[in-house]
Design a protein around this motif. Structure first.
Motif, short mmCIF file in Angstrom:
data_model
loop_
_atom_site.label_atom_id
_atom_site.label_comp_id
_atom_site.label_asym_id
_atom_site.label_seq_id
_atom_site.Cartn_x
_atom_site.Cartn_y
_atom_site.Cartn_z
N PRO A 1 0.83 -1.14 0.11
CA PRO A 1 -0.16 -0.03 0.03
C PRO A 1 0.82 1.48 -0.18
O PRO A 1 0.34 2.35 -0.40
N ILE A 2 2.11 1.34 0.32
CA ILE A 2 2.85 2.31 0.67
C ILE A 2 3.69 2.54 -0.69
O ILE A 2 4.52 3.70 -0.62
N LEU A 3 3.88 1.58 -1.61
CA LEU A 3 5.01 1.85 -2.47
C LEU A 3 4.55 3.04 -3.44
O LEU A 3 5.50 3.64 -4.07
N PRO A 4 3.22 3.10 -3.88
CA PRO A 4 3.07 4.43 -4.61
C PRO A 4 3.61 5.85 -3.91
O PRO A 4 4.25 6.48 -4.73
N PHE A 5 3.48 5.79 -2.81
CA PHE A 5 4.08 7.12 -1.97
C PHE A 5 5.53 6.92 -1.82
O PHE A 5 6.10 8.13 -2.28
N LEU A 6 6.06 5.78 -1.70
CA LEU A 6 7.55 5.59 -1.84
C LEU A 6 8.01 6.02 -3.20
O LEU A 6 9.17 6.77 -3.38
N SER A 7 7.51 5.43 -4.05
CA SER A 7 7.97 5.58 -5.59
C SER A 7 7.95 7.08 -5.86
O SER A 7 8.85 7.70 -6.39
N GLY A 8 6.80 7.87 -5.46
CA GLY A 8 6.72 9.22 -5.79
C GLY A 8 7.82 10.13 -4.99
O GLY A 8 8.34 11.14 -5.53
N MET A 9 7.88 9.79 -3.66
CA MET A 9 8.94 10.44 -2.90
C MET A 9 10.27 10.31 -3.20
O MET A 9 11.33 11.24 -3.32
#
Length: 414
Positions: free
Chosen positions: A154-162
């Motif tokens: 679930p946090i991969l999109p956030f990590l990828s963007g960051m």
């Protein structure tokens, strides 16, 4: 750490550090949740996607039986450090793998690094398993393995963007993986008791043959293979079955089953060691057979999801109990080797599942597939029944003598 404390303490400092290291290692798998989508951004023919995804699992399946006998208390930390460095390096190399051959080589290196690290870690872990709480230990360990799958995707999109992209996230996880080294550095001092007991040194061919010549070990491994193959058949083919029936959100079935697995292990894990593990395994596998048959012919959506919860509860008991039973029937010298073979059965089941399931579904549909799961469960129960008889006969022969390692960790019969 004294032998007595090892038997009685589950939440020792060493075990907490081992749990933390295990979480970090398996987080490296969860981070590849969107790997298929990443492959679509590269100049690679889609026909190779399946190979590039599956080769990671195929390498451990081939390598683990070869390297497991070579690992022991004296060298496992050295291989652990080496595997950690290789794993970190392979994660970084994904940045440069943009074509088929370079990606294939990186995936092979990644798979080899993972099995090197994982096998060494399991060899270390076995030294810290409390003998009287082996089932509870394996239950908690399997929960820790599942947790990254619920947190990381679930946090991969956030990590990828960051971080600026998927490969940058992999570099971040490479740095996080480095924490395995200091986490397990202190446990090395606590493992010296094994050297005093003479367990140091690689297994000889004679020891391996003697181990596998004990009928209880191969029978238990086959029983585990049947369990994991049935689990894999549900995992891989459930979505298509649900869609065929017109059920919405079939993924909720797996959500409920995962919740059941985690819930029963956390809430009831301490009870697994209070009963005869062989008897408990027989009961669970026999009870799972009618649930699989019910799944094969279910047509009600609510019942469909209830079956997911029931199977999750059954898997949640069966998997740690099987691993604990394998630990209990193994002699101390070969416990790490046999535990790694148990992991091999898990991967073998997830290899056999698609191989068996695809032609069955293509010719006869989904219902016979879950009937096969029921048959596998019955066969598994039969093999464990044989093991229980052997354990009972062994106890009767020993009488009041000190129990052998084959009987350690078993409780009174159900």
């Amino acid at each position: 750490m004294s032998e007595m404390n090892r038997e009685q303490t589950l939440w020792s400092k060493d075990l907490v550090l081992v749990f933390a290291a295990t979480f970090l290692v398996y987080a490296n798998i969860s981070v590849f949740f969107h790997f298929y989508e990443y492959l679509r951004t590269l100049p690679i023919d889609p026909k190779w996607y399946g190979l590039l995804i599956s080769i990671f699992s195929a390498v451990p399946l081939l390598v683990r039986p070869i390297i497991s006998p070579l690992f022991h208390t004296g060298n496992s930390y050295r291989f652990l450090y080496l595997g950690t460095v290789f794993l970190m390096g392979s994660l970084v190399l994904y940045t440069f793998a943009v074509h088929f051959w370079s990606m294939l080589l990186v995936r092979i290196l990644h798979g080899f690094s993972f099995v090197l690290l994982g096998t060494a870690l399991m060899t270390i872990i076995v030294e810290f398993i409390p003998k009287e709480k082996s089932a509870q230990f394996f239950g908690l360990m399997s929960v820790i393995v599942l947790i990254p799958n619920t947190i990381v995707p679930p946090i991969l999109p956030f990590l990828s963007g960051m971080a600026g992209g998927f490969t940058q996230v992999l570099i971040l996880f490479a740095l996080i993986t480095a924490l395995v080294l200091p986490l397990l550095a202190t446990t090395r001092r606590s493992s010296t008791y094994s050297q005093k007991e003479g367990r140091q040194g690689r297994l000889s061919r004679k020891e391996i043959v003697e181990d596998l010549s004990d009928a209880m070990v191969p029978c238990l491994l086959l029983a585990m293979l049947f369990l994991y193959t049935g689990h894999a058949l549900v995992f891989f083919f459930l979505d298509g079955f649900g869609r065929q029936l017109g059920f919405a959100s079939t993924g909720f079935f797996l959500t409920l089953s995962t919740a059941g697995e985690i819930g029963i292990r956390v809430a009831g894990g301490s009870l697994f060691d209070r009963y005869n593990k062989a008897g408990l395994a027989i009961f669970i596998m026999a009870a799972m057979a009618p649930v699989y048959i019910l799944l094969a012919y279910v047509r009600n959506e609510n019942l469909f999801f209830l079956i997911g919860l029931l199977l999750g509860l059954a898997w949640g008991v069966a998997m740690p109990v099987f691993n604990a039973l394998l630990f209990d029937v193994s002699k101390p010298r070969v416990r790490a080797f046999n535990t790694n073979l148990g992991l091999q059965m898990f991967q073998g089941g997830f290899l056999l599942g698609p191989i068996i399931g695809a032609p069955v579904v293509a010719r006869w549909g989904f219902s016979p597939l879950f009937d096969i799961c029921a048959v596998l469960s019955v066969f598994s129960a039969v093999f464990v029944f044989f093991i229980r008889r052997r354990l009972t006969q062994s106890k009767e022969q020993e009488g009041t003598d000190k129990p052998t390692s084959a009987d350690e960790g078993t409780s009174p019969s159900l």
